[in-house]
Motif scaffolding. Structure first.
Motif: not given
Length: 300
Positions: A10-12, A22-23, A28-29, A33-35
């Protein structure tokens, strides 16, 4: 190979669609850094680099390009599974994003959303009213309103309606320049039209269908701003009747001689047809179009 979960894919996809970390994280809310850790974890699990990190943004590698269709297939499956949990008795939950042309979205659909919001208080509705095409395969929208029927892709289309356009001028313009009562006299005046290379569909090329209309001297990228310019007395313009009909400053010219027609299509992705949320929202839009009657056909 290390394990990875759906959150990584999902992040990809979010980074692919946004182009910047950052966008994508904002959409994703989550924290960027988590992403970033999710992307790194996915790359480690697959044993390949998916992006080239550059100052201008994230650029897909060959391996990243190859992953997109598989990631989207997983995404589509997740959407279908999630949609089955929608309980009509309890009310719809989740979000539906609608992409629409700016005129239709602003002057028709936005005011009509009150009924949808009242019927389904837990449903989140996102309306993107922009002069552009929306990619359903890239999940830019769940439902797209288009001026043409798509010819390719795994898409489902249904005709909503046709609508009429007319030539309009401001009362102040006519007071200054005199009445316009023949088609030949149209060529003597300034016209407002589209910026040619920013037309997002050939259906916006209205003026080429009016033989006596000159090339527009004032070019504007969207119809709402065009109408504002015509209202301000800048010149003549071709405007949708459902937008112009409630503007007392505007006068339709030669209505019996010049009539232009275009249409709206409602488009959904084939994978989204099983979604209760998408079906309910699509049916509601069609319902409100039908209830509008001839509002799209005449300036009243």
């Amino acid at each position: 190979m290390q394990k990875f979960d759906w959150n990584d894919l999902q992040g990809f996809l979010a980074v692919v669609r946004a182009g910047r970390l950052t966008t994508a994280a904002l959409q994703l809310g989550i924290d960027h850094s988590t992403l970033s850790r999710r992307i790194v974890g996915l790359e480690k699990a697959l044993g390949v680099a998916l992006f080239d990190r550059r100052s201008a943004g994230y650029v897909l590698t060959v391996e990243g390009e190859r992953l997109i269709p598989d990631a989207e297939a997983v995404e589509s499956l997740a959407i279908r599974i999630r949609s089955r949990s929608d309980d009509g008795a309890l009310g719809l939950m989740g979000s539906v994003r609608i992409g629409a042309p700016e005129g239709f979205g602003t002057y028709f659909l936005a005011p009509e959303l009150t009924g949808l919001a009242t019927r389904h208080p837990q449903l989140e509705i996102e309306l993107i009213a922009n002069p552009r095409m929306f990619s359903l395969s890239r999940r830019e929208a769940d439902i797209a309103i288009s001026m043409t029927r798509p010819e390719t892709g795994r898409l489902h289309a249904r005709k909503l309606n046709d609508y009429e356009l007319g030539i309009y001028a401001a009362r102040s313009f006519l007071a200054q320049h005199g009445p316009i009562d023949t088609q030949l006299s149209l060529a003597a005046h300034t016209w407002v039209g589209y910026v040619e290379d920013l037309m997002w569909t050939k259906e916006l090329d209205y003026l080429s269908h009016i033989p006596t209309a000159p090339a527009p001297r004032v070019r504007i990228s969207n119809v709402i701003s065009q109408m504002a310019a015509v209202k301000g007395g800048v010149g003549l313009g071709a405007l949708p009747c459902f937008m112009a009909r409630n503007e007392p400053e505007l006068v339709r010219l030669l209505p019996d001689q010049i009539k232009l027609f275009r249409g709206y299509w409602l488009i959904t992705h084939a994978e989204a047809r099983d979604s209760v949320r998408v079906k309910v929202v699509a049916d509601y839009i069609a319902e409100r179009i039908e209830a509008a009657g001839n509002a799209f056909w005449t300036d009243g």
